[in-house]
Motif scaffolding. Structure first.
Motif, short mmCIF file in Angstrom:
data_model
loop_
_atom_site.label_atom_id
_atom_site.label_comp_id
_atom_site.label_asym_id
_atom_site.label_seq_id
_atom_site.Cartn_x
_atom_site.Cartn_y
_atom_site.Cartn_z
N SER A 94 0.84 -1.20 0.00
CA SER A 94 0.00 0.00 0.00
C SER A 94 0.88 1.24 0.00
O SER A 94 2.03 1.21 0.42
N GLU A 122 -3.55 5.90 4.04
CA GLU A 122 -3.48 5.17 2.78
C GLU A 122 -4.20 5.96 1.68
O GLU A 122 -5.24 6.56 1.91
N GLN A 151 -6.50 7.01 -1.30
CA GLN A 151 -7.87 6.65 -1.62
C GLN A 151 -8.24 7.25 -2.97
O GLN A 151 -7.94 8.41 -3.23
N TYR A 163 -6.23 4.33 -7.55
CA TYR A 163 -5.32 3.67 -6.63
C TYR A 163 -5.79 2.26 -6.31
O TYR A 163 -6.98 2.02 -6.11
N SER A 164 -4.87 1.35 -6.24
CA SER A 164 -5.13 0.01 -5.70
C SER A 164 -3.81 -0.54 -5.16
O SER A 164 -2.73 -0.18 -5.63
N TRP A 224 -1.91 11.96 -6.06
CA TRP A 224 -2.01 11.22 -4.80
C TRP A 224 -1.26 11.92 -3.67
O TRP A 224 -1.19 11.41 -2.56
N THR A 234 -7.94 -5.35 -0.37
CA THR A 234 -8.71 -4.23 0.18
C THR A 234 -9.03 -4.58 1.63
O THR A 234 -8.98 -5.75 2.02
#
Length: 123
Positions: free
Chosen positions: A30, A37, A39, A43-44, A75, A88
């Motif tokens: 992450s 983190e 969001q 994003y992944s 980001w 997730t």
């Protein structure tokens, strides 16, 4: 996200309380900025199972380049990376500071070259 148990918590429990270590099926990386983190904005987390070297003196680093999807929005400044037990939700197992925090503007290639990510524990 549930209350994170760190790798150190699990190792100490395993060694001193004989509690089995709950090994995740896969490990995900992450990205984190000053708000936590990332969001949104395409994003992944990225699957990094098998992409880190065997530990030496309680530390490891990535032995393969790791790439994230291109951000569709900025980001912010990436200052930390985390190892997670799920794509997730799940738990953040470890956090590490990025040696040199960097901006991740929209439509840029966000990646880490071999050896750029380092995780370690001290017990």
């Amino acid at each position: 996200m549930s209350q994170a148990r760190t790798v150190a918590d699990n190792v100490v429990d395993m060694l001193f309380s004989l509690v089995p270590y709950p090994m995740p099926q896969s490990i995900w990386l992450s990205l984190h900025n000053e708000n936590g983190e990332i969001q949104g904005g395409n994003y992944s987390r990225v699957n990094v199972t098998g992409k880190f070297a065997l530990s030496r003196n309680g530390a490891t680093s990535n032995m393969a380049q790791i790439e994230f999807p291109f951000p569709s929005i900025g980001w912010g400044t990436i200052s930390q990376v985390g190892l997670c037990d799920a794509e997730t939700e799940g738990n953040i197992l470890m956090l590490a500071d990025v040696e040199t925090p960097f901006q991740a503007p929209a439509k840029t290639n966000v990646f880490f070259s071999i050896g750029m990510i380092n995780f370690g524990i001290t017990i």
